[in-house]
Design a protein around this motif. Structure first.
Motif, PDB file in Angstrom:
ATOM      1  N   HIS A   1     -13.096   1.849  10.351  1.00 27.37           N
ATOM      2  CA  HIS A   1     -12.805   0.812   9.353  1.00 27.37           C
ATOM      3  C   HIS A   1     -11.713  -0.143   9.859  1.00 27.37           C
ATOM      4  O   HIS A   1     -11.815  -1.368   9.691  1.00 27.37           O
ATOM      5  CB  HIS A   1     -12.372   1.484   8.043  1.00 27.37           C
ATOM      6  CG  HIS A   1     -11.857   0.535   7.015  1.00 27.37           C
ATOM      7  ND1 HIS A   1     -12.645  -0.432   6.422  1.00 27.37           N
ATOM      8  CD2 HIS A   1     -10.615   0.371   6.476  1.00 27.37           C
ATOM      9  CE1 HIS A   1     -11.922  -1.135   5.567  1.00 27.37           C
ATOM     10  NE2 HIS A   1     -10.687  -0.662   5.580  1.00 27.37           N
ATOM     11  N   ILE A   2     -10.687   0.404  10.480  1.00 24.33           N
ATOM     12  CA  ILE A   2      -9.565  -0.421  10.954  1.00 24.33           C
ATOM     13  C   ILE A   2     -10.042  -1.396  12.033  1.00 24.33           C
ATOM     14  O   ILE A   2      -9.722  -2.587  12.000  1.00 24.33           O
ATOM     15  CB  ILE A   2      -8.424   0.487  11.473  1.00 24.33           C
ATOM     16  CG1 ILE A   2      -7.715   1.126  10.286  1.00 24.33           C
ATOM     17  CG2 ILE A   2      -7.444  -0.279  12.341  1.00 24.33           C
ATOM     18  CD1 ILE A   2      -6.957   2.379  10.635  1.00 24.33           C
TER      19      ILE A   2
ATOM     20  N   THR B   1     -12.245  -4.069  10.380  1.00 24.46           N
ATOM     21  CA  THR B   1     -11.517  -5.009   9.527  1.00 24.46           C
ATOM     22  C   THR B   1     -10.618  -5.928  10.341  1.00 24.46           C
ATOM     23  O   THR B   1     -10.584  -7.138  10.103  1.00 24.46           O
ATOM     24  CB  THR B   1     -10.652  -4.231   8.499  1.00 24.46           C
ATOM     25  OG1 THR B   1     -11.495  -3.326   7.799  1.00 24.46           O
ATOM     26  CG2 THR B   1     -10.001  -5.176   7.509  1.00 24.46           C
ATOM     27  N   MET B   2      -9.873  -5.361  11.287  1.00 29.25           N
ATOM     28  CA  MET B   2      -8.862  -6.150  11.991  1.00 29.25           C
ATOM     29  C   MET B   2      -9.416  -6.877  13.213  1.00 29.25           C
ATOM     30  O   MET B   2      -8.855  -7.882  13.635  1.00 29.25           O
ATOM     31  CB  MET B   2      -7.692  -5.246  12.443  1.00 29.25           C
ATOM     32  CG  MET B   2      -6.917  -4.597  11.327  1.00 29.25           C
ATOM     33  SD  MET B   2      -6.133  -5.755  10.176  1.00 29.25           S
ATOM     34  CE  MET B   2      -4.772  -6.417  11.128  1.00 29.25           C
TER      35      MET B   2
ATOM     36  N   ILE C   1      -7.203  -5.875  21.288  1.00 25.72           N
ATOM     37  CA  ILE C   1      -6.022  -6.633  20.841  1.00 25.72           C
ATOM     38  C   ILE C   1      -6.361  -8.125  20.787  1.00 25.72           C
ATOM     39  O   ILE C   1      -5.956  -8.841  19.856  1.00 25.72           O
ATOM     40  CB  ILE C   1      -4.806  -6.396  21.774  1.00 25.72           C
ATOM     41  CG1 ILE C   1      -4.509  -4.906  21.937  1.00 25.72           C
ATOM     42  CG2 ILE C   1      -3.586  -7.156  21.267  1.00 25.72           C
ATOM     43  CD1 ILE C   1      -4.340  -4.112  20.710  1.00 25.72           C
TER      44      ILE C   1
ATOM     45  N   MET D   1      -8.297  -8.737  17.712  1.00 22.50           N
ATOM     46  CA  MET D   1      -7.436  -8.664  16.526  1.00 22.50           C
ATOM     47  C   MET D   1      -6.666  -9.966  16.337  1.00 22.50           C
ATOM     48  O   MET D   1      -6.453 -10.412  15.221  1.00 22.50           O
ATOM     49  CB  MET D   1      -6.445  -7.496  16.661  1.00 22.50           C
ATOM     50  CG  MET D   1      -7.077  -6.126  16.489  1.00 22.50           C
ATOM     51  SD  MET D   1      -5.936  -4.774  16.819  1.00 22.50           S
ATOM     52  CE  MET D   1      -5.122  -4.588  15.253  1.00 22.50           C
ATOM     53  N   MET D   2      -6.272 -10.588  17.467  1.00 19.95           N
ATOM     54  CA  MET D   2      -5.485 -11.816  17.388  1.00 19.95           C
ATOM     55  C   MET D   2      -6.352 -13.066  17.437  1.00 19.95           C
ATOM     56  O   MET D   2      -5.830 -14.184  17.431  1.00 19.95           O
ATOM     57  CB  MET D   2      -4.466 -11.853  18.526  1.00 19.95           C
ATOM     58  CG  MET D   2      -3.428 -10.762  18.427  1.00 19.95           C
ATOM     59  SD  MET D   2      -2.003 -11.091  19.459  1.00 19.95           S
ATOM     60  CE  MET D   2      -1.179 -12.390  18.531  1.00 19.95           C
TER      61      MET D   2
ATOM     62  N   GLY E   1       0.058  -3.480  20.062  1.00 19.24           N
ATOM     63  CA  GLY E   1      -1.220  -3.322  19.376  1.00 19.24           C
ATOM     64  C   GLY E   1      -1.636  -1.868  19.276  1.00 19.24           C
ATOM     65  O   GLY E   1      -2.093  -1.412  18.221  1.00 19.24           O
TER      66      GLY E   1
ATOM     67  N   GLU F   1       0.388  -0.275  16.685  1.00 18.08           N
ATOM     68  CA  GLU F   1      -0.041  -0.662  15.337  1.00 18.08           C
ATOM     69  C   GLU F   1      -1.343   0.034  14.951  1.00 18.08           C
ATOM     70  O   GLU F   1      -1.543   0.392  13.786  1.00 18.08           O
ATOM     71  CB  GLU F   1      -0.200  -2.192  15.255  1.00 18.08           C
ATOM     72  CG  GLU F   1      -0.348  -2.724  13.846  1.00 18.08           C
ATOM     73  CD  GLU F   1       0.815  -2.362  12.918  1.00 18.08           C
ATOM     74  OE1 GLU F   1       1.955  -2.257  13.389  1.00 18.08           O
ATOM     75  OE2 GLU F   1       0.556  -2.161  11.715  1.00 18.08           O
TER      76      GLU F   1
ATOM     77  N   ASN G   1      -0.515   3.452  13.915  1.00 18.46           N
ATOM     78  CA  ASN G   1       0.197   3.317  12.644  1.00 18.46           C
ATOM     79  C   ASN G   1      -0.798   3.161  11.491  1.00 18.46           C
ATOM     80  O   ASN G   1      -0.681   3.820  10.445  1.00 18.46           O
ATOM     81  CB  ASN G   1       1.120   2.086  12.733  1.00 18.46           C
ATOM     82  CG  ASN G   1       2.112   2.022  11.593  1.00 18.46           C
ATOM     83  OD1 ASN G   1       2.526   3.044  11.062  1.00 18.46           O
ATOM     84  ND2 ASN G   1       2.472   0.810  11.210  1.00 18.46           N
ATOM     85  N   MET G   2      -1.804   2.307  11.683  1.00 20.07           N
ATOM     86  CA  MET G   2      -2.787   2.073  10.623  1.00 20.07           C
ATOM     87  C   MET G   2      -3.689   3.291  10.420  1.00 20.07           C
ATOM     88  O   MET G   2      -4.024   3.640   9.286  1.00 20.07           O
ATOM     89  CB  MET G   2      -3.618   0.828  10.939  1.00 20.07           C
ATOM     90  CG  MET G   2      -2.876  -0.465  10.676  1.00 20.07           C
ATOM     91  SD  MET G   2      -3.949  -1.902  10.708  1.00 20.07           S
ATOM     92  CE  MET G   2      -3.704  -2.473  12.351  1.00 20.07           C
TER      93      MET G   2
ATOM     94  N   GLY H   1      -1.503   5.809   8.537  1.00 19.40           N
ATOM     95  CA  GLY H   1      -1.170   5.372   7.182  1.00 19.40           C
ATOM     96  C   GLY H   1      -2.359   5.431   6.241  1.00 19.40           C
ATOM     97  O   GLY H   1      -2.241   5.902   5.106  1.00 19.40           O
ATOM     98  N   THR H   2      -3.514   4.957   6.699  1.00 20.82           N
ATOM     99  CA  THR H   2      -4.682   4.954   5.814  1.00 20.82           C
ATOM    100  C   THR H   2      -5.198   6.379   5.595  1.00 20.82           C
ATOM    101  O   THR H   2      -5.652   6.710   4.508  1.00 20.82           O
ATOM    102  CB  THR H   2      -5.813   4.088   6.385  1.00 20.82           C
ATOM    103  OG1 THR H   2      -6.087   4.484   7.719  1.00 20.82           O
ATOM    104  CG2 THR H   2      -5.447   2.625   6.368  1.00 20.82           C
TER     105      THR H   2
ATOM    106  N   LYS I   1      -3.479   9.221   5.660  1.00 16.27           N
ATOM    107  CA  LYS I   1      -2.576  10.047   4.835  1.00 16.27           C
ATOM    108  C   LYS I   1      -2.884   9.852   3.356  1.00 16.27           C
ATOM    109  O   LYS I   1      -2.757  10.771   2.562  1.00 16.27           O
ATOM    110  CB  LYS I   1      -1.120   9.749   5.211  1.00 16.27           C
ATOM    111  CG  LYS I   1      -0.291   8.936   4.280  1.00 16.27           C
ATOM    112  CD  LYS I   1       0.984   8.512   4.977  1.00 16.27           C
ATOM    113  CE  LYS I   1       2.240   8.968   4.302  1.00 16.27           C
ATOM    114  NZ  LYS I   1       2.611   8.300   3.074  1.00 16.27           N
TER     115      LYS I   1
END
Lengths: 124, 281
Positions: free
Chosen positions: B137-138, B141-142, B191, B194-195, B210, B213, B216-217, B220-221, B223
Protein backbone atom coordinates in the motif's frame (compact mmCIF):
# COMPACT_ATOMS: atom_id res chain seq x y z
CA UNK A 1 1.36 32.75 1.35
CA UNK A 2 3.92 30.92 3.50
CA UNK A 3 3.67 27.59 5.25
CA UNK A 4 6.19 25.46 7.13
CA UNK A 5 6.93 21.90 6.06
CA UNK A 6 8.40 20.32 9.20
CA UNK A 7 9.74 16.80 8.77
CA UNK A 8 13.13 15.28 9.55
CA UNK A 9 12.98 13.50 6.20
CA UNK A 10 14.34 15.55 3.30
CA UNK A 11 12.43 13.18 1.03
CA UNK A 12 9.08 13.94 2.66
CA UNK A 13 9.82 17.67 2.68
CA UNK A 14 10.54 17.40 -1.05
CA UNK A 15 7.32 15.50 -1.77
CA UNK A 16 5.19 17.91 0.26
CA UNK A 17 7.00 20.93 -1.20
CA UNK A 18 6.00 19.96 -4.74
CA UNK A 19 2.35 19.54 -3.78
CA UNK A 20 1.97 22.78 -1.80
CA UNK A 21 3.98 24.81 -4.30
CA UNK A 22 1.56 23.67 -6.99
CA UNK A 23 -1.25 24.96 -4.74
CA UNK A 24 0.40 28.40 -4.64
CA UNK A 25 2.11 28.26 -1.24
CA UNK A 26 5.69 29.22 -0.49
CA UNK A 27 7.13 26.33 1.53
CA UNK A 28 9.74 26.92 4.25
CA UNK A 29 11.51 23.75 5.38
CA UNK A 30 12.25 22.66 8.96
CA UNK A 31 14.08 19.43 9.80
CA UNK A 32 12.99 19.34 13.46
CA UNK A 33 10.75 21.02 15.98
CA UNK A 34 13.29 23.65 17.02
CA UNK A 35 13.78 24.79 13.43
CA UNK A 36 9.99 25.04 13.15
CA UNK A 37 9.81 27.39 16.12
CA UNK A 38 12.75 29.43 14.77
CA UNK A 39 10.93 29.97 11.45
CA UNK A 40 7.73 30.89 13.27
CA UNK A 41 9.66 33.64 15.10
CA UNK A 42 10.17 35.42 11.77
CA UNK A 43 6.40 35.75 11.31
CA UNK A 44 4.16 35.55 8.26
CA UNK A 45 3.29 31.84 8.51
CA UNK A 46 -0.25 30.77 7.55
CA UNK A 47 -0.02 27.03 8.19
CA UNK A 48 2.32 24.44 9.72
CA UNK A 49 2.52 20.91 8.28
CA UNK A 50 4.11 19.00 11.12
CA UNK A 51 5.62 15.54 11.49
CA UNK A 52 5.31 13.89 14.91
CA UNK A 53 8.53 11.91 15.36
CA UNK A 54 11.40 14.34 14.82
CA UNK A 55 14.75 14.75 16.58
CA UNK A 56 15.61 17.68 18.89
CA UNK A 57 11.94 18.63 19.48
CA UNK A 58 9.04 16.46 18.38
CA UNK A 59 5.79 17.55 16.75
CA UNK A 60 3.67 17.27 19.88
CA UNK A 61 6.03 19.56 21.79
CA UNK A 62 5.88 22.08 18.94
CA UNK A 63 2.07 22.14 19.09
CA UNK A 64 2.13 22.65 22.87
CA UNK A 65 4.62 25.52 22.56
CA UNK A 66 2.62 27.13 19.74
CA UNK A 67 -0.65 26.94 21.65
CA UNK A 68 0.88 28.51 24.75
CA UNK A 69 2.33 31.45 22.79
CA UNK A 70 -0.07 34.25 21.88
CA UNK A 71 1.84 34.96 18.67
CA UNK A 72 1.38 31.45 17.27
CA UNK A 73 -1.71 30.04 18.98
CA UNK A 74 -4.05 30.78 16.07
CA UNK A 75 -1.82 29.41 13.31
CA UNK A 76 -3.40 26.18 12.00
CA UNK A 77 -1.40 22.98 12.37
CA UNK A 78 -1.86 19.87 10.23
CA UNK A 79 -0.06 16.88 11.71
CA UNK A 80 1.30 14.57 8.99
CA UNK A 81 2.57 11.38 10.59
CA UNK A 82 2.84 7.60 10.39
CA UNK A 83 1.29 7.47 13.88
CA UNK A 84 -2.26 6.71 12.79
CA UNK A 85 -3.92 5.04 15.79
CA UNK A 86 -7.18 6.62 16.93
CA UNK A 87 -5.91 7.52 20.40
CA UNK A 88 -2.82 9.15 18.88
CA UNK A 89 -4.97 11.23 16.55
CA UNK A 90 -7.15 12.33 19.48
CA UNK A 91 -4.02 13.21 21.44
CA UNK A 92 -2.84 15.49 18.64
CA UNK A 93 -6.21 17.15 18.16
CA UNK A 94 -6.59 17.66 21.92
CA UNK A 95 -3.15 19.26 22.06
CA UNK A 96 -4.31 21.83 19.52
CA UNK A 97 -3.76 20.60 15.96
CA UNK A 98 -6.57 21.41 13.55
CA UNK A 99 -6.15 18.29 11.45
CA UNK A 100 -4.36 14.99 11.03
CA UNK A 101 -3.17 13.24 7.89
CA UNK A 102 -1.63 9.76 8.17
CA UNK A 103 1.32 8.76 6.00
CA UNK A 104 1.32 7.43 3.33
CA UNK A 105 -0.80 10.00 1.51
CA UNK A 106 -1.56 10.93 -2.08
CA UNK A 107 -1.27 14.53 -3.38
CA UNK A 108 -5.07 14.66 -3.42
CA UNK A 109 -5.33 13.59 0.22
CA UNK A 110 -2.82 16.25 1.32
CA UNK A 111 -4.64 18.92 -0.70
CA UNK A 112 -7.97 17.94 0.89
CA UNK A 113 -6.47 17.91 4.38
CA UNK A 114 -5.00 21.40 3.90
CA UNK A 115 -8.40 22.57 2.67
CA UNK A 116 -10.04 21.29 5.83
CA UNK A 117 -7.72 23.10 8.26
CA UNK A 118 -7.18 26.37 6.43
CA UNK A 119 -9.97 28.97 6.35
CA UNK A 120 -11.13 29.94 2.83
CA UNK A 121 -9.74 33.47 3.17
CA UNK A 122 -6.31 32.13 4.11
CA UNK A 123 -5.70 30.13 0.94
CA UNK A 124 -3.55 31.30 -1.95
CA UNK B 1 14.70 -33.81 -6.00
CA UNK B 2 17.01 -30.96 -4.93
CA UNK B 3 18.43 -28.81 -7.69
CA UNK B 4 22.07 -27.86 -7.35
CA UNK B 5 23.84 -25.60 -9.80
CA UNK B 6 27.57 -26.26 -10.16
CA UNK B 7 29.42 -23.30 -11.66
CA UNK B 8 32.83 -23.29 -13.38
CA UNK B 9 33.54 -26.95 -12.59
CA UNK B 10 36.24 -28.73 -14.57
CA UNK B 11 35.51 -32.36 -15.61
CA UNK B 12 37.90 -33.56 -12.90
CA UNK B 13 36.23 -31.40 -10.26
CA UNK B 14 32.80 -32.67 -11.37
CA UNK B 15 33.89 -36.23 -10.61
CA UNK B 16 35.23 -35.20 -7.20
CA UNK B 17 31.99 -33.38 -6.41
CA UNK B 18 29.89 -36.45 -7.22
CA UNK B 19 31.53 -38.25 -4.28
CA UNK B 20 30.16 -35.58 -1.96
CA UNK B 21 26.66 -35.53 -3.32
CA UNK B 22 23.67 -36.35 -1.23
CA UNK B 23 20.80 -38.57 -2.34
CA UNK B 24 17.92 -36.93 -4.18
CA UNK B 25 20.10 -34.16 -5.57
CA UNK B 26 20.45 -33.28 -9.21
CA UNK B 27 23.46 -31.24 -10.33
CA UNK B 28 23.44 -29.09 -13.41
CA UNK B 29 26.70 -27.47 -14.52
CA UNK B 30 27.16 -24.08 -16.13
CA UNK B 31 29.96 -21.64 -16.77
CA UNK B 32 29.67 -18.38 -14.88
CA UNK B 33 28.13 -15.47 -16.76
CA UNK B 34 26.43 -12.27 -15.68
CA UNK B 35 22.90 -13.30 -16.66
CA UNK B 36 22.63 -16.58 -14.76
CA UNK B 37 19.08 -17.14 -13.49
CA UNK B 38 19.67 -19.10 -10.32
CA UNK B 39 16.46 -18.50 -8.41
CA UNK B 40 14.99 -21.99 -8.91
CA UNK B 41 18.01 -23.75 -7.46
CA UNK B 42 18.30 -25.11 -3.93
CA UNK B 43 22.04 -24.59 -3.79
CA UNK B 44 24.90 -23.04 -5.79
CA UNK B 45 28.35 -24.62 -5.69
CA UNK B 46 31.04 -22.44 -7.23
CA UNK B 47 34.32 -24.04 -8.19
CA UNK B 48 37.48 -22.05 -7.52
CA UNK B 49 40.62 -22.95 -9.43
CA UNK B 50 44.03 -22.03 -8.05
CA UNK B 51 43.64 -18.44 -9.08
CA UNK B 52 41.39 -16.39 -6.78
CA UNK B 53 41.08 -13.36 -9.00
CA UNK B 54 37.57 -12.04 -9.32
CA UNK B 55 36.08 -14.91 -7.32
CA UNK B 56 34.63 -12.49 -4.77
CA UNK B 57 33.00 -10.47 -7.57
CA UNK B 58 31.48 -13.69 -8.90
CA UNK B 59 30.11 -14.50 -5.45
CA UNK B 60 28.67 -10.97 -5.14
CA UNK B 61 26.93 -11.32 -8.49
CA UNK B 62 25.55 -14.75 -7.59
CA UNK B 63 24.27 -13.44 -4.27
CA UNK B 64 22.61 -10.52 -6.07
CA UNK B 65 21.02 -12.97 -8.53
CA UNK B 66 19.50 -14.85 -5.56
CA UNK B 67 17.22 -11.82 -5.12
CA UNK B 68 17.24 -12.05 -1.31
CA UNK B 69 16.33 -15.78 -1.31
CA UNK B 70 18.30 -17.86 1.19
CA UNK B 71 19.99 -20.03 -1.45
CA UNK B 72 23.25 -21.41 0.00
CA UNK B 73 26.32 -20.53 -2.05
CA UNK B 74 29.16 -23.01 -1.41
CA UNK B 75 32.63 -22.11 -2.62
CA UNK B 76 34.66 -25.23 -3.35
CA UNK B 77 38.39 -25.64 -4.02
CA UNK B 78 40.95 -28.42 -3.91
CA UNK B 79 43.83 -26.81 -2.09
CA UNK B 80 45.31 -28.49 0.93
CA UNK B 81 46.42 -25.33 2.64
CA UNK B 82 43.89 -23.29 4.54
CA UNK B 83 42.39 -20.48 2.58
CA UNK B 84 41.13 -17.45 4.43
CA UNK B 85 37.41 -17.81 3.90
CA UNK B 86 36.38 -14.45 5.34
CA UNK B 87 36.59 -12.41 2.09
CA UNK B 88 34.37 -14.97 0.35
CA UNK B 89 31.88 -15.08 3.22
CA UNK B 90 31.72 -11.28 3.24
CA UNK B 91 31.08 -11.35 -0.51
CA UNK B 92 28.07 -13.60 0.05
CA UNK B 93 29.28 -17.20 0.22
CA UNK B 94 27.61 -19.41 2.82
CA UNK B 95 30.46 -21.89 3.23
CA UNK B 96 33.93 -22.61 1.87
CA UNK B 97 34.77 -26.31 1.42
CA UNK B 98 37.83 -28.14 0.10
CA UNK B 99 38.14 -31.41 -1.78
CA UNK B 100 41.05 -32.00 0.57
CA UNK B 101 38.54 -32.41 3.40
CA UNK B 102 36.80 -35.72 3.94
CA UNK B 103 34.02 -36.37 1.43
CA UNK B 104 31.71 -37.54 4.24
CA UNK B 105 32.19 -34.31 6.19
CA UNK B 106 31.50 -32.20 3.10
CA UNK B 107 28.45 -34.31 2.28
CA UNK B 108 27.05 -33.71 5.78
CA UNK B 109 27.60 -29.97 5.47
CA UNK B 110 25.98 -29.83 2.03
CA UNK B 111 23.07 -31.92 3.27
CA UNK B 112 22.56 -29.52 6.18
CA UNK B 113 22.22 -26.56 3.87
CA UNK B 114 19.66 -28.44 1.75
CA UNK B 115 17.15 -28.82 4.58
CA UNK B 116 14.08 -26.96 3.33
CA UNK B 117 12.73 -23.89 5.12
CA UNK B 118 9.38 -24.12 6.84
CA UNK B 119 6.11 -22.44 5.90
CA UNK B 120 4.70 -19.74 8.21
CA UNK B 121 2.49 -21.03 11.04
CA UNK B 122 -1.07 -19.60 11.25
CA UNK B 123 -0.09 -17.33 14.15
CA UNK B 124 2.91 -16.10 12.14
CA UNK B 125 0.70 -15.38 9.14
CA UNK B 126 -1.47 -13.29 11.46
CA UNK B 127 1.35 -10.84 12.09
CA UNK B 128 3.04 -11.10 8.68
CA UNK B 129 -0.01 -10.38 6.52
CA UNK B 130 -0.43 -6.75 7.73
CA UNK B 131 3.24 -6.07 6.93
CA UNK B 132 2.78 -7.43 3.41
CA UNK B 133 -0.42 -5.48 2.84
CA UNK B 134 0.96 -2.20 4.21
CA UNK B 135 4.29 -2.42 2.37
CA UNK B 136 2.43 -2.79 -0.94
CA UNK B 137 0.00 0.00 0.00
CA UNK B 138 2.80 2.44 0.90
CA UNK B 139 4.66 1.94 -2.37
CA UNK B 140 1.46 2.20 -4.36
CA UNK B 141 0.30 5.37 -2.58
CA UNK B 142 3.61 7.23 -2.39
CA UNK B 143 5.30 6.06 -5.60
CA UNK B 144 2.58 4.56 -7.78
CA UNK B 145 4.56 1.30 -7.71
CA UNK B 146 3.03 -2.18 -7.74
CA UNK B 147 5.17 -4.37 -5.49
CA UNK B 148 4.42 -8.06 -5.76
CA UNK B 149 4.87 -10.23 -2.68
CA UNK B 150 6.86 -13.31 -3.75
CA UNK B 151 7.69 -15.44 -0.72
CA UNK B 152 8.67 -15.62 2.91
CA UNK B 153 11.39 -17.59 4.65
CA UNK B 154 12.65 -17.68 8.20
CA UNK B 155 16.21 -16.86 9.03
CA UNK B 156 18.33 -16.78 12.15
CA UNK B 157 21.30 -15.28 10.34
CA UNK B 158 22.08 -11.61 10.76
CA UNK B 159 23.70 -11.22 7.32
CA UNK B 160 21.81 -9.08 4.84
CA UNK B 161 22.99 -9.03 1.27
CA UNK B 162 21.66 -5.72 0.08
CA UNK B 163 23.16 -2.23 -0.24
CA UNK B 164 21.00 -0.18 2.09
CA UNK B 165 18.70 -1.05 4.99
CA UNK B 166 16.24 1.05 6.96
CA UNK B 167 15.87 -0.27 10.50
CA UNK B 168 13.26 0.33 13.15
CA UNK B 169 13.58 -0.86 16.73
CA UNK B 170 10.30 -1.98 18.29
CA UNK B 171 9.38 -1.72 21.96
CA UNK B 172 6.25 -1.96 24.08
CA UNK B 173 3.97 -5.01 24.30
CA UNK B 174 6.13 -6.60 21.59
CA UNK B 175 9.83 -6.16 21.02
CA UNK B 176 11.96 -6.66 17.99
CA UNK B 177 13.36 -5.16 14.83
CA UNK B 178 12.00 -4.32 11.41
CA UNK B 179 14.34 -3.78 8.49
CA UNK B 180 13.74 -3.09 4.84
CA UNK B 181 16.68 -3.84 2.52
CA UNK B 182 17.22 -2.68 -1.04
CA UNK B 183 19.88 -2.86 -3.66
CA UNK B 184 20.92 0.63 -4.65
CA UNK B 185 19.27 0.70 -8.10
CA UNK B 186 15.79 -0.23 -6.92
CA UNK B 187 16.03 2.16 -3.97
CA UNK B 188 16.90 4.94 -6.39
CA UNK B 189 13.98 4.07 -8.69
CA UNK B 190 11.49 4.05 -5.82
CA UNK B 191 12.72 7.30 -4.27
CA UNK B 192 12.65 9.03 -7.70
CA UNK B 193 9.05 7.93 -8.20
CA UNK B 194 8.10 9.08 -4.71
CA UNK B 195 9.51 12.51 -5.54
CA UNK B 196 8.13 12.50 -9.11
CA UNK B 197 11.58 13.30 -10.41
CA UNK B 198 14.38 11.82 -12.54
CA UNK B 199 16.62 9.12 -11.06
CA UNK B 200 19.70 11.20 -11.95
CA UNK B 201 18.59 13.80 -9.41
CA UNK B 202 18.47 11.30 -6.53
CA UNK B 203 21.61 11.53 -4.39
CA UNK B 204 22.85 9.21 -1.64
CA UNK B 205 21.38 11.37 1.09
CA UNK B 206 17.92 11.16 -0.46
CA UNK B 207 18.23 7.38 -0.71
CA UNK B 208 19.17 7.14 2.98
CA UNK B 209 16.32 9.43 3.81
CA UNK B 210 13.84 7.59 1.63
CA UNK B 211 14.69 4.13 2.93
CA UNK B 212 14.40 5.51 6.46
CA UNK B 213 10.98 6.96 5.65
CA UNK B 214 9.78 3.74 4.04
CA UNK B 215 10.53 1.67 7.17
CA UNK B 216 8.99 4.46 9.25
CA UNK B 217 5.75 4.24 7.25
CA UNK B 218 5.67 0.43 7.23
CA UNK B 219 6.12 0.41 11.02
CA UNK B 220 3.67 3.21 11.71
CA UNK B 221 0.83 1.90 9.56
CA UNK B 222 1.24 -1.70 10.73
CA UNK B 223 1.29 -0.84 14.42
CA UNK B 224 -2.23 0.54 13.96
CA UNK B 225 -3.35 -2.88 12.71
CA UNK B 226 -2.05 -4.48 15.91
CA UNK B 227 -4.03 -2.35 18.38
CA UNK B 228 -5.41 -4.69 21.04
CA UNK B 229 -3.25 -7.61 19.89
CA UNK B 230 -0.11 -9.11 21.44
CA UNK B 231 1.94 -7.93 18.45
CA UNK B 232 1.32 -4.23 19.12
CA UNK B 233 4.51 -2.18 19.39
CA UNK B 234 5.82 1.34 19.74
CA UNK B 235 8.25 2.83 17.24
CA UNK B 236 11.25 5.10 17.60
CA UNK B 237 13.33 7.04 15.08
CA UNK B 238 14.60 4.80 12.25
CA UNK B 239 18.26 4.18 11.41
CA UNK B 240 19.93 3.44 8.07
CA UNK B 241 22.84 1.08 7.35
CA UNK B 242 24.71 1.19 4.05
CA UNK B 243 27.19 -1.30 2.57
CA UNK B 244 27.09 -4.70 0.87
CA UNK B 245 26.75 -7.68 3.22
CA UNK B 246 26.01 -5.55 6.25
CA UNK B 247 24.81 -7.17 9.43
CA UNK B 248 21.84 -6.48 11.67
CA UNK B 249 21.57 -7.82 15.19
CA UNK B 250 18.33 -9.39 16.37
CA UNK B 251 17.31 -10.45 19.85
CA UNK B 252 18.77 -13.73 21.04
CA UNK B 253 16.68 -16.81 20.35
CA UNK B 254 14.47 -15.04 17.82
CA UNK B 255 13.92 -15.75 14.17
CA UNK B 256 13.36 -13.13 11.52
CA UNK B 257 10.78 -13.64 8.80
CA UNK B 258 12.22 -12.38 5.51
CA UNK B 259 9.47 -11.21 3.17
CA UNK B 260 10.59 -10.87 -0.45
CA UNK B 261 8.88 -8.42 -2.79
CA UNK B 262 9.48 -7.77 -6.46
CA UNK B 263 9.16 -4.55 -8.46
CA UNK B 264 9.66 -4.84 -12.22
CA UNK B 265 12.01 -7.82 -11.87
CA UNK B 266 14.03 -6.28 -9.00
CA UNK B 267 13.64 -7.51 -5.44
CA UNK B 268 13.70 -6.04 -1.98
CA UNK B 269 13.25 -7.65 1.43
CA UNK B 270 11.41 -6.79 4.62
CA UNK B 271 12.78 -8.48 7.74
CA UNK B 272 10.25 -8.87 10.53
CA UNK B 273 11.61 -9.93 13.90
CA UNK B 274 8.86 -9.44 16.46
CA UNK B 275 8.29 -11.14 19.77
CA UNK B 276 5.36 -10.46 22.12
CA UNK B 277 6.59 -10.12 25.70
CA UNK B 278 3.61 -11.86 27.25
CA UNK B 279 2.35 -14.46 24.77
CA UNK B 280 4.30 -17.51 23.71
CA UNK B 281 4.22 -17.59 19.92
Amino acid sequence: MKLIVADDSRLVRGIVDKIVTALGFEALHAANGKETLDILENGGISLVLLDWNMPVLNGMDVIKKMRSDDRFKNIPVLMVSTESEEDRIQQVLTAGAQGYLPKPFTPGQLTEAIGRVLPDNSRP
Amino acid sequence: MKKILGIDFSPKAEIALLKMMVKDAYIQYEKFHDDLDIRDNDMIILWMEDRHEQIDQKICKLRYACKFQNIPIILMHEQNRDIASQPFIIAGATEVLSFADSAAACRNIINGYLIPGREPLPEEKEYLDPFIRNTRHILKTMAGIDAEFKKVYFSNTIRIFGDVSGIMGLSGISEGTLAVTFYWDLAKTIIAKMMSTEEDLIDAELIHDGVSEIINMISGTTKKDFVGKPYHFEITLPSVIVGPGHQIGYFQNTTAAVLIFEVDGQSFALHVCIKPKTAAV
